[in-house]
Design a protein around this motif. Structure first.
Motif, PDB file in Angstrom:
ATOM      1  N   GLU A 125       0.833  -1.204   0.000  1.00  0.00           N
ATOM      2  CA  GLU A 125       0.000   0.000   0.000  1.00  0.00           C
ATOM      3  C   GLU A 125       0.870   1.257   0.000  1.00  0.00           C
ATOM      4  OE1 GLU A 125      -3.437   2.210   2.686  1.00  0.00           O
ATOM      5  OE2 GLU A 125      -2.959   0.100   3.045  1.00  0.00           O
TER       6      GLU A 125
ATOM      7  N   ASP B 252      -5.718  -0.918  -5.489  1.00  0.00           N
ATOM      8  CA  ASP B 252      -5.586  -2.358  -5.718  1.00  0.00           C
ATOM      9  C   ASP B 252      -4.426  -2.635  -6.686  1.00  0.00           C
ATOM     10  OD1 ASP B 252      -5.914  -5.056  -6.548  1.00  0.00           O
ATOM     11  OD2 ASP B 252      -8.057  -4.973  -6.024  1.00  0.00           O
TER      12      ASP B 252
ATOM     13  N   GLU C 189      -0.085  -9.754  -8.899  1.00  0.00           N
ATOM     14  CA  GLU C 189       0.297  -8.421  -8.461  1.00  0.00           C
ATOM     15  C   GLU C 189       1.806  -8.214  -8.365  1.00  0.00           C
ATOM     16  OE1 GLU C 189       0.171  -8.511  -3.640  1.00  0.00           O
ATOM     17  OE2 GLU C 189      -1.777  -8.458  -4.663  1.00  0.00           O
TER      18      GLU C 189
END
Length: 310
Positions: free
Chosen positions: A2, A249, A283
């Motif tokens: 994040e 995201d 990711e």
């Protein structure tokens, strides 16, 4: 991750704005930023690019509006239409911006700006456009040849040896038929010659290229980059960084990066090679590609790569 996303977003936007400020400063907007002195500037692509960051830097966007009012003779309406069509076509392929209505109205917005009477602030924020500055070669040629496809086709052949009407039209954002007509005319006068084989199309006469460089007084050309394609890709990324849930995201952003990988590699791969998405799962692609994007923007500005985590 994040924190990495937050830092990437902040750095990405800052660098994108700096790239645009450098180009607009070269075009005559007053600032404390060093003007672009390396890359050939594309005013139409730049107008679209700055439109998508207008909420991030209102001072820049307001200055650009004044520039458009003062210098609209330099703007190619035909190229604006083609770039607009390309933006909307690419945006529609991504679910999160299928309702990106901005893409359909940018050209009309600038047309409205030109026709709107306002208190003239141009003298306060604009300097005369320096047409002898190498990155403004495109504008200089428009003063010499007028607003027609010949300018973009000449620029194409100053940087490329061969091409056909379709590939050239795509590269310079023009109608294929108008490009074809110019190519055929230039064959007749000996500026181009037709070639066959795998590279079937047209090739510039080497003496013709040398003659144009001599006419323009250029020992070397400014570096070339297809700003139309690059600004479209970077604007799509910017839109994702501002749109839930993509803006939080990294998996969704990684998926977007994979979609944009081919276009960015083709457009800016010569500056630096992007990491292959095949080497990363899910990711995991976010970090290497986000680092690449930061390095790309820094490389465009001639900054040394920084060894810092994003």
């Amino acid at each position: 991750m994040e924190k990495s996303l937050k830092e990437f977003k902040s750095r990405f936007i800052d660098l994108l704005l700096e790239v645009m400020w450098r180009q607009w400063t070269a075009l005559g907007i007053a600032s404390h930023v060093e003007p672009e002195d390396k890359w050939l500037i594309d005013p139409e692509a730049l107008l679209f690019g700055v439109f998508f960051v207008r909420d991030r830097d209102k001072r820049l966007f307001e200055a650009v509006e004044e520039w458009v009012r003062e210098n609209h003779r330099f703007i190619s309406t035909a190229r604006m239409k083609k770039i607009e069509k390309s933006i909307y076509g690419r945006a529609f392929r991504h679910d999160f911006i299928r309702k990106w209505e901005d893409a359909k109205y940018i050209r009309l917005y600038y047309t409205h700006v030109i026709s709107t009477q306002r208190e003239n602030k141009a003298k306060e924020i604009l300097a005369p456009v320096s047409l002898l500055h190498p990155p403004l070669l495109r504008l200089r040629l428009r003063e010499i040849l007028g607003q027609n496809p010949r300018v973009e086709i000449l620029i194409y052949f100053l940087y490329h040896d061969t091409g056909n009407s379709l590939s050239i039209a795509k590269e310079v954002f023009l109608d294929q038929k108008s490009v074809y007509n110019v190519l055929e005319a230039w064959v007749k006068v000996g500026m181009l010659e037709k070639v066959g084989g795998k590279k079937k199309g047209y090739r510039i006469n080497s003496e013709a290229r040398k003659t144009w460089l001599k006419i323009l007084g250029l020992n070397r050309l400014p570096s070339y980059l297809n700003w139309g394609r690059l600004y479209i890709s970077l604007s799509i990324i910017l839109k994702a960084l501002e749109t839930p849930p993509w803006n939080k995201d990294v998996y969704l952003l990684s998926s977007l990066f994979r979609d944009l990988y081919g276009e960015i590699k083709e457009t800016a791969g010569e500056i630096s090679t992007p990491p292959s998405p095949e080497l990363y799962q899910g990711e995991e692609f976010f970090e290497p590609f986000s680092r690449y994007l930061i390095g790309l923007l820094e490389g465009i500005m001639g900054k040394k790569k920084k060894r810092e985590k994003i």
